[in-house]
Design a protein around this motif. Sequence first.
Motif, PDB file in Angstrom:
ATOM      1  N   ALA A   1       0.834  -1.209   0.000  1.00 28.15           N
ATOM      2  CA  ALA A   1       0.000   0.000   0.000  1.00 28.15           C
ATOM      3  C   ALA A   1       0.863   1.251   0.000  1.00 28.15           C
ATOM      4  O   ALA A   1       0.546   2.241  -0.679  1.00 28.15           O
ATOM      5  N   ALA A   2       1.962   1.234   0.750  1.00 32.25           N
ATOM      6  CA  ALA A   2       2.866   2.391   0.780  1.00 32.25           C
ATOM      7  C   ALA A   2       3.525   2.589  -0.576  1.00 32.25           C
ATOM      8  O   ALA A   2       3.677   3.741  -1.034  1.00 32.25           O
ATOM      9  N   ASN A   3       3.923   1.521  -1.241  1.00 28.56           N
ATOM     10  CA  ASN A   3       4.506   1.644  -2.578  1.00 28.56           C
ATOM     11  C   ASN A   3       3.490   2.204  -3.559  1.00 28.56           C
ATOM     12  O   ASN A   3       3.824   3.024  -4.408  1.00 28.56           O
ATOM     13  N   ARG A   4       2.246   1.778  -3.426  1.00 26.78           N
ATOM     14  CA  ARG A   4       1.220   2.199  -4.372  1.00 26.78           C
ATOM     15  C   ARG A   4       0.875   3.682  -4.236  1.00 26.78           C
ATOM     16  O   ARG A   4       0.628   4.362  -5.221  1.00 26.78           O
ATOM     17  N   ARG A   5       0.860   4.192  -3.020  1.00 34.40           N
ATOM     18  CA  ARG A   5       0.476   5.594  -2.845  1.00 34.40           C
ATOM     19  C   ARG A   5       1.642   6.551  -3.042  1.00 34.40           C
ATOM     20  O   ARG A   5       1.450   7.759  -3.084  1.00 34.40           O
ATOM     21  N   SER A   6       2.873   6.043  -3.150  1.00 37.86           N
ATOM     22  CA  SER A   6       4.076   6.837  -3.432  1.00 37.86           C
ATOM     23  C   SER A   6       4.243   7.997  -2.462  1.00 37.86           C
ATOM     24  O   SER A   6       4.570   9.116  -2.871  1.00 37.86           O
ATOM     25  N   GLY A   7       4.007   7.777  -1.200  1.00 38.47           N
ATOM     26  CA  GLY A   7       4.198   8.822  -0.199  1.00 38.47           C
ATOM     27  C   GLY A   7       3.054   9.816  -0.108  1.00 38.47           C
ATOM     28  O   GLY A   7       3.125  10.775   0.655  1.00 38.47           O
TER      29      GLY A   7
ATOM     30  N   PHE B   1       7.486 -18.259  -5.048  1.00 40.69           N
ATOM     31  CA  PHE B   1       6.791 -17.425  -4.057  1.00 40.69           C
ATOM     32  C   PHE B   1       7.581 -16.150  -3.771  1.00 40.69           C
ATOM     33  O   PHE B   1       7.023 -15.046  -3.778  1.00 40.69           O
ATOM     34  N   GLY B   2       8.878 -16.271  -3.520  1.00 41.39           N
ATOM     35  CA  GLY B   2       9.705 -15.097  -3.226  1.00 41.39           C
ATOM     36  C   GLY B   2       9.813 -14.152  -4.405  1.00 41.39           C
ATOM     37  O   GLY B   2       9.686 -12.932  -4.262  1.00 41.39           O
ATOM     38  N   GLY B   3      10.034 -14.701  -5.597  1.00 41.73           N
ATOM     39  CA  GLY B   3      10.143 -13.866  -6.790  1.00 41.73           C
ATOM     40  C   GLY B   3       8.828 -13.183  -7.145  1.00 41.73           C
ATOM     41  O   GLY B   3       8.800 -12.001  -7.502  1.00 41.73           O
TER      42      GLY B   3
ATOM     43  N   LEU C   1       5.489  -6.403  -5.353  1.00 42.60           N
ATOM     44  CA  LEU C   1       5.843  -5.184  -4.614  1.00 42.60           C
ATOM     45  C   LEU C   1       6.526  -4.174  -5.524  1.00 42.60           C
ATOM     46  O   LEU C   1       6.253  -2.978  -5.458  1.00 42.60           O
ATOM     47  N   TYR C   2       7.417  -4.662  -6.372  1.00 43.13           N
ATOM     48  CA  TYR C   2       8.149  -3.769  -7.276  1.00 43.13           C
ATOM     49  C   TYR C   2       7.208  -3.134  -8.292  1.00 43.13           C
ATOM     50  O   TYR C   2       7.384  -1.974  -8.668  1.00 43.13           O
TER      51      TYR C   2
END
Length: 149
Positions: free
Chosen positions: A49-55, A99-101, A107-108
């Motif tokens: 969620a933090a990555n998506r809202r970009s701060g 799973f990890g990739g 997320l990326y």
Amino acid sequence: MAHAAPAPGGRASVTGTGRLPDVFSARTHRIAGVVVPIVLGLVYGYWAAANRRSGGEITGWNLLFGFVTAIAFMILYVGVRALAPHMRREQHAILWGVFGGGSFGFLYSQTGTSVLRSSIMGLVIGAVFFVVLFYRYYTHEDAQGHRIR
């Protein structure tokens, strides 16, 4: 000066059985089996969620996205953790690598990068997971393929 002779099996043991002692009770292991997926899922959902809202500001849709992502991650993590020990070392390592990739690639992708770059980053991280875990599982099995516990 006197030195202790090495123990057979290559590992010192307190219990004399070749295994290190388990310092936690069965109750602690049961609690950890429930708490760890929840904590990891909440951290992963918050991170996505933090990555998506970009701060930017936190909105209701952003909170919903974070919780849905957390629930999906928890379900997948519990499924992989339940399924992986029943597989051979190659499949076990591939499952955790995927799973990890996939988790990292998702997320990326939330940072706004292209799908191609997110896929490549996920594949690279998944390949690293596979290599490291395959080495670990390969070195912790006997000649017949049974895990040494």
